[in-house]
Write a protein that holds these residues in place. Sequence first.
Motif, PDB file in Angstrom:
ATOM      1  N   ILE A  50      -4.155 -11.203  -3.915  1.00 13.47           N
ATOM      2  CA  ILE A  50      -5.200 -10.628  -3.056  1.00 13.47           C
ATOM      3  C   ILE A  50      -5.430  -9.163  -3.425  1.00 13.47           C
ATOM      4  O   ILE A  50      -6.564  -8.692  -3.471  1.00 13.47           O
ATOM      5  CB  ILE A  50      -4.835 -10.755  -1.556  1.00 13.47           C
ATOM      6  N   VAL A  51      -4.335  -8.455  -3.711  1.00 11.82           N
ATOM      7  CA  VAL A  51      -4.444  -7.045  -4.120  1.00 11.82           C
ATOM      8  C   VAL A  51      -5.317  -6.931  -5.364  1.00 11.82           C
ATOM      9  O   VAL A  51      -6.212  -6.076  -5.444  1.00 11.82           O
ATOM     10  CB  VAL A  51      -3.050  -6.431  -4.382  1.00 11.82           C
ATOM     11  N   ALA A  52      -5.085  -7.801  -6.326  1.00 11.81           N
ATOM     12  CA  ALA A  52      -5.873  -7.775  -7.565  1.00 11.81           C
ATOM     13  C   ALA A  52      -7.351  -8.018  -7.267  1.00 11.81           C
ATOM     14  O   ALA A  52      -8.228  -7.352  -7.841  1.00 11.81           O
ATOM     15  CB  ALA A  52      -5.344  -8.827  -8.537  1.00 11.81           C
ATOM     16  N   GLN A  53      -7.642  -8.937  -6.357  1.00 12.17           N
ATOM     17  CA  GLN A  53      -9.037  -9.217  -5.973  1.00 12.17           C
ATOM     18  C   GLN A  53      -9.677  -7.984  -5.331  1.00 12.17           C
ATOM     19  O   GLN A  53     -10.818  -7.628  -5.643  1.00 12.17           O
ATOM     20  CB  GLN A  53      -9.095 -10.400  -5.003  1.00 12.17           C
ATOM     21  N   ILE A  54      -8.941  -7.348  -4.418  1.00 14.71           N
ATOM     22  CA  ILE A  54      -9.459  -6.164  -3.725  1.00 14.71           C
ATOM     23  C   ILE A  54      -9.775  -5.058  -4.729  1.00 14.71           C
ATOM     24  O   ILE A  54     -10.841  -4.427  -4.689  1.00 14.71           O
ATOM     25  CB  ILE A  54      -8.453  -5.653  -2.666  1.00 14.71           C
ATOM     26  N   PHE A  55      -8.858  -4.831  -5.664  1.00 10.03           N
ATOM     27  CA  PHE A  55      -9.069  -3.761  -6.644  1.00 10.03           C
ATOM     28  C   PHE A  55     -10.218  -4.083  -7.599  1.00 10.03           C
ATOM     29  O   PHE A  55     -10.936  -3.178  -8.033  1.00 10.03           O
ATOM     30  CB  PHE A  55      -7.770  -3.463  -7.390  1.00 10.03           C
ATOM     31  N   ASP A  56     -10.391  -5.355  -7.912  1.00 14.70           N
ATOM     32  CA  ASP A  56     -11.541  -5.751  -8.741  1.00 14.70           C
ATOM     33  C   ASP A  56     -12.853  -5.410  -8.032  1.00 14.70           C
ATOM     34  O   ASP A  56     -13.811  -4.936  -8.656  1.00 14.70           O
ATOM     35  CB  ASP A  56     -11.502  -7.252  -9.045  1.00 14.70           C
ATOM     36  N   ILE A  57     -12.883  -5.633  -6.719  1.00 13.48           N
ATOM     37  CA  ILE A  57     -14.083  -5.329  -5.930  1.00 13.48           C
ATOM     38  C   ILE A  57     -14.317  -3.821  -5.875  1.00 13.48           C
ATOM     39  O   ILE A  57     -15.453  -3.342  -6.011  1.00 13.48           O
ATOM     40  CB  ILE A  57     -13.962  -5.902  -4.498  1.00 13.48           C
ATOM     41  N   VAL A  58     -13.244  -3.057  -5.688  1.00 14.72           N
ATOM     42  CA  VAL A  58     -13.369  -1.593  -5.650  1.00 14.72           C
ATOM     43  C   VAL A  58     -13.939  -1.089  -6.973  1.00 14.72           C
ATOM     44  O   VAL A  58     -14.846  -0.238  -6.998  1.00 14.72           O
ATOM     45  CB  VAL A  58     -12.001  -0.938  -5.349  1.00 14.72           C
TER      46      VAL A  58
ATOM     47  N   GLU B 248      -3.575   5.273  -1.866  1.00 15.91           N
ATOM     48  CA  GLU B 248      -2.935   4.007  -2.227  1.00 15.91           C
ATOM     49  C   GLU B 248      -1.473   4.219  -2.607  1.00 15.91           C
ATOM     50  O   GLU B 248      -1.157   5.066  -3.426  1.00 15.91           O
ATOM     51  CB  GLU B 248      -3.713   3.365  -3.389  1.00 15.91           C
ATOM     52  N   GLN B 249      -0.602   3.419  -1.957  1.00 10.41           N
ATOM     53  CA  GLN B 249       0.832   3.483  -2.252  1.00 10.41           C
ATOM     54  C   GLN B 249       1.137   2.935  -3.640  1.00 10.41           C
ATOM     55  O   GLN B 249       2.043   3.401  -4.319  1.00 10.41           O
ATOM     56  CB  GLN B 249       1.582   2.668  -1.189  1.00 10.41           C
ATOM     57  N   ASN B 250       0.339   1.940  -4.068  1.00  9.19           N
ATOM     58  CA  ASN B 250       0.520   1.359  -5.398  1.00  9.19           C
ATOM     59  C   ASN B 250      -0.148   2.277  -6.426  1.00  9.19           C
ATOM     60  O   ASN B 250      -1.299   2.092  -6.809  1.00  9.19           O
ATOM     61  CB  ASN B 250      -0.093  -0.051  -5.439  1.00  9.19           C
ATOM     62  N   ALA B 251       0.603   3.290  -6.842  1.00  8.07           N
ATOM     63  CA  ALA B 251       0.029   4.346  -7.682  1.00  8.07           C
ATOM     64  C   ALA B 251      -0.471   3.810  -9.020  1.00  8.07           C
ATOM     65  O   ALA B 251      -1.504   4.248  -9.525  1.00  8.07           O
ATOM     66  CB  ALA B 251       1.067   5.445  -7.918  1.00  8.07           C
ATOM     67  N   ARG B 252       0.234   2.843  -9.582  1.00 11.52           N
ATOM     68  CA  ARG B 252      -0.175   2.317 -10.886  1.00 11.52           C
ATOM     69  C   ARG B 252      -1.567   1.681 -10.804  1.00 11.52           C
ATOM     70  O   ARG B 252      -2.452   1.958 -11.620  1.00 11.52           O
ATOM     71  CB  ARG B 252       0.843   1.286 -11.388  1.00 11.52           C
ATOM     72  N   MET B 253      -1.772   0.824  -9.797  1.00 10.47           N
ATOM     73  CA  MET B 253      -3.074   0.154  -9.665  1.00 10.47           C
ATOM     74  C   MET B 253      -4.172   1.159  -9.341  1.00 10.47           C
ATOM     75  O   MET B 253      -5.298   1.057  -9.829  1.00 10.47           O
ATOM     76  CB  MET B 253      -3.007  -0.939  -8.601  1.00 10.47           C
ATOM     77  N   ALA B 254      -3.836   2.135  -8.500  1.00  9.85           N
ATOM     78  CA  ALA B 254      -4.830   3.151  -8.140  1.00  9.85           C
ATOM     79  C   ALA B 254      -5.276   3.931  -9.374  1.00  9.85           C
ATOM     80  O   ALA B 254      -6.471   4.138  -9.600  1.00  9.85           O
ATOM     81  CB  ALA B 254      -4.249   4.097  -7.095  1.00  9.85           C
ATOM     82  N   LEU B 255      -4.315   4.363 -10.184  1.00 12.07           N
ATOM     83  CA  LEU B 255      -4.647   5.167 -11.364  1.00 12.07           C
ATOM     84  C   LEU B 255      -5.435   4.358 -12.392  1.00 12.07           C
ATOM     85  O   LEU B 255      -6.278   4.895 -13.105  1.00 12.07           O
ATOM     86  CB  LEU B 255      -3.375   5.733 -11.997  1.00 12.07           C
ATOM     87  N   LYS B 256      -5.184   3.062 -12.451  1.00 16.82           N
ATOM     88  CA  LYS B 256      -5.867   2.225 -13.439  1.00 16.82           C
ATOM     89  C   LYS B 256      -7.369   2.113 -13.172  1.00 16.82           C
ATOM     90  O   LYS B 256      -8.136   1.852 -14.096  1.00 16.82           O
ATOM     91  CB  LYS B 256      -5.230   0.832 -13.476  1.00 16.82           C
ATOM     92  N   ILE B 257      -7.783   2.289 -11.914  1.00 17.90           N
ATOM     93  CA  ILE B 257      -9.220   2.171 -11.622  1.00 17.90           C
ATOM     94  C   ILE B 257      -9.856   3.532 -11.294  1.00 17.90           C
ATOM     95  O   ILE B 257     -11.031   3.592 -10.960  1.00 17.90           O
ATOM     96  CB  ILE B 257      -9.505   1.178 -10.470  1.00 17.90           C
TER      97      ILE B 257
ATOM     98  N   ASP C 228      -5.019  15.721 -12.383  1.00 19.96           N
ATOM     99  CA  ASP C 228      -5.366  15.479 -13.784  1.00 19.96           C
ATOM    100  C   ASP C 228      -6.225  14.224 -13.837  1.00 19.96           C
ATOM    101  O   ASP C 228      -6.478  13.571 -12.809  1.00 19.96           O
ATOM    102  CB  ASP C 228      -4.090  15.283 -14.626  1.00 19.96           C
ATOM    103  N   SER C 229      -6.654  13.873 -15.037  1.00 21.05           N
ATOM    104  CA  SER C 229      -7.329  12.591 -15.220  1.00 21.05           C
ATOM    105  C   SER C 229      -6.329  11.479 -14.919  1.00 21.05           C
ATOM    106  O   SER C 229      -5.103  11.651 -15.095  1.00 21.05           O
ATOM    107  CB  SER C 229      -7.860  12.452 -16.646  1.00 21.05           C
ATOM    108  N   ALA C 230      -6.827  10.345 -14.483  1.00 19.42           N
ATOM    109  CA  ALA C 230      -5.937   9.222 -14.168  1.00 19.42           C
ATOM    110  C   ALA C 230      -5.159   8.775 -15.404  1.00 19.42           C
ATOM    111  O   ALA C 230      -3.975   8.443 -15.316  1.00 19.42           O
ATOM    112  CB  ALA C 230      -6.752   8.068 -13.593  1.00 19.42           C
ATOM    113  N   VAL C 231      -5.814   8.788 -16.548  1.00 18.48           N
ATOM    114  CA  VAL C 231      -5.152   8.377 -17.796  1.00 18.48           C
ATOM    115  C   VAL C 231      -3.970   9.285 -18.098  1.00 18.48           C
ATOM    116  O   VAL C 231      -2.869   8.816 -18.431  1.00 18.48           O
ATOM    117  CB  VAL C 231      -6.163   8.405 -18.979  1.00 18.48           C
TER     118      VAL C 231
END
Length: 237
Positions: free
Chosen positions: A172-180, A194-203, A219-222
């Motif tokens: 479900i998290v993956a679906q939500i982030f895809d929508i964001v 977002e507590q999930n820093a990795r997923m947040a930075l990826k988008i 800084d930049s997310a990358v």
Amino acid sequence: MSSPIIQAENLNVHYGSIHALKGITFQVNKGEVVSLIGANGAGKTTTLRALSGLVPCTGKLYFEDQDLTKVPTFKRVGLGLAQSPEGRGVFPQMSVEENLTMGAYSRSDKGGIKQDMDMCLELFPRLKERLWQMAGTMSGGEQQMLAISRALMARPKILLLDEPSLGLAPLIVAQIFDIVKKLNQEGMTILLVEQNARMALKISHRAYVLETGKIVMQDSAVNLLNNNEVRKSYLGV
């Protein structure tokens, strides 16, 4: 570079004797996804609540060059600032459709409201299947979809998302982030806590790291994804 939609300068928030935000300065530019990351209690949610007008703050706060400091919450929504809160905060005794309609309370353009509701139901087909279901009887993931959609019904210029992955299954998290990500690709500006820093930075395009009410890194997310200190402290690497 795009112009800023949100600018905060020396923003402070106190909860009684607790100094929750300690003079932070940041901005979000039009078309960006910007993340606030940090441990629990770092001040991330407080930052969003200050932007929404839900907690009093001192310092300077601008929305598209307009001083927000004394603008009440409901008027901030009308200006184009909407929040999907931590814990989702749906109206449990109201249906999906009624919750969505509440999101558009500040609007009177019936045609536009219908268009936006159709857009939300297309983004989240699960909600279309449950249009008449009471929101309180839905799963956590469905409630999160509803909370985001309700915020979108205000037709915001910037969407404030507070912990959208909290308590949800990975799929479900993956679906939500895809929508964001899709919303941003279609032009929506997003400030994400977002507590999930990795997923947040990826988008995200950029991010700010908060510790005990202060911004300690930006800084930049990358770059932050590849920063050894961030990887060790927030990404579990």
